[in-house]
Design an enzyme around this catalytic site. Structure first.
Site, PDB file in Angstrom:
ATOM      1  N   HIS A  48      49.014  71.381  31.331  1.00 16.15           N
ATOM      2  CA  HIS A  48      47.878  70.524  31.666  1.00 16.15           C
ATOM      3  C   HIS A  48      48.387  69.197  32.214  1.00 16.15           C
ATOM      4  O   HIS A  48      49.522  68.791  31.957  1.00 16.15           O
ATOM      5  CB  HIS A  48      47.032  70.258  30.422  1.00 16.15           C
ATOM      6  CG  HIS A  48      46.268  71.446  29.948  1.00 16.15           C
ATOM      7  ND1 HIS A  48      45.205  71.334  29.095  1.00 16.15           N
ATOM      8  CD2 HIS A  48      46.393  72.781  30.202  1.00 16.15           C
ATOM      9  CE1 HIS A  48      44.708  72.529  28.836  1.00 16.15           C
ATOM     10  NE2 HIS A  48      45.425  73.430  29.493  1.00 16.15           N
ATOM     11  N   CYS A  50      41.557  68.105  26.271  1.00 18.29           N
ATOM     12  CA  CYS A  50      41.291  69.166  25.294  1.00 18.29           C
ATOM     13  C   CYS A  50      41.999  68.819  23.983  1.00 18.29           C
ATOM     14  O   CYS A  50      42.741  67.838  23.894  1.00 18.29           O
ATOM     15  CB  CYS A  50      41.786  70.506  25.837  1.00 18.29           C
ATOM     16  SG  CYS A  50      43.585  70.649  25.947  1.00 18.29           S
ATOM     17  N   GLU A  64      47.712  66.147  31.360  1.00 17.81           N
ATOM     18  CA  GLU A  64      48.108  65.186  30.331  1.00 17.81           C
ATOM     19  C   GLU A  64      49.490  65.501  29.772  1.00 17.81           C
ATOM     20  O   GLU A  64      50.312  64.597  29.594  1.00 17.81           O
ATOM     21  CB  GLU A  64      47.085  65.189  29.175  1.00 17.81           C
ATOM     22  CG  GLU A  64      45.682  64.837  29.584  1.00 17.81           C
ATOM     23  CD  GLU A  64      44.810  66.028  29.935  1.00 17.81           C
ATOM     24  OE1 GLU A  64      43.595  65.943  29.722  1.00 17.81           O
ATOM     25  OE2 GLU A  64      45.332  67.055  30.436  1.00 17.81           O
TER      26      GLU A  64
END
Length: 143
Positions: A51, A81, A53
């Site tokens: 992801h 998430c 991040e």
């Protein structure tokens, strides 16, 4: 959110979108310097945790030669998430600034905002129609 930070996360989201990834971009800023950048790469890499991040945290930790990003802020186009929230907490990032809500996967549906605010400041940035349009376009094309 500063305009140059917004421009950078939008640029990264566009790169993800152009690579047929969920259009998410993230940067990590400390002392007004961008120390980490990331975009979604999970479909291309075949690795579920790639992801934006996580990739931004990895980039920042590599540049700093340490996992401790205390005092940093992560700017991201989409609400993180739970997995990404865990990485943000573990890296000691102090603030999350996100643009779009993620009603399906975002952490706020699972964790009370008051609880997270004990460790991390949370801020929803101003709406960016371009990001919303890109996100909708991505998922319409996939369905």
């Amino acid at each position: 959110m500063k305009k140059n930070y917004q421009d950078e996360i939008i640029k990264l989201a566009k790169e993800s979108f152009n690579n047929e990834e969920v259009p998410v971009g993230a940067i990590i800023v400390k002392d007004d310097e961008i120390i980490g950048r990331g975009k979604n790469e999970q479909y291309q890499s075949g690795i579920i945790y790639q992801h934006a991040e996580i990739n931004a945290i990895k980039d920042a930790c590599t540049k700093k030669s340490h996992y401790d990003l205390a005092g940093a802020t992560i700017y991201v186009t989409l609400e993180p998430c739970l997995m990404c929230l865990g990485a943000i907490v573990e890296s000691r990032i102090k603030k999350i600034v996100y643009v779009l809500d993620s009603p399906k996967y975002g952490f706020l549906q699972y964790i009370n905002q008051i609880e997270i605010n004990k460790k991390i400041k949370l801020e929803k940035a101003a709406h960016v129609p371009e990001l919303e349009k890109m996100m909708k376009s991505f998922f319409q094309d996939k369905r």
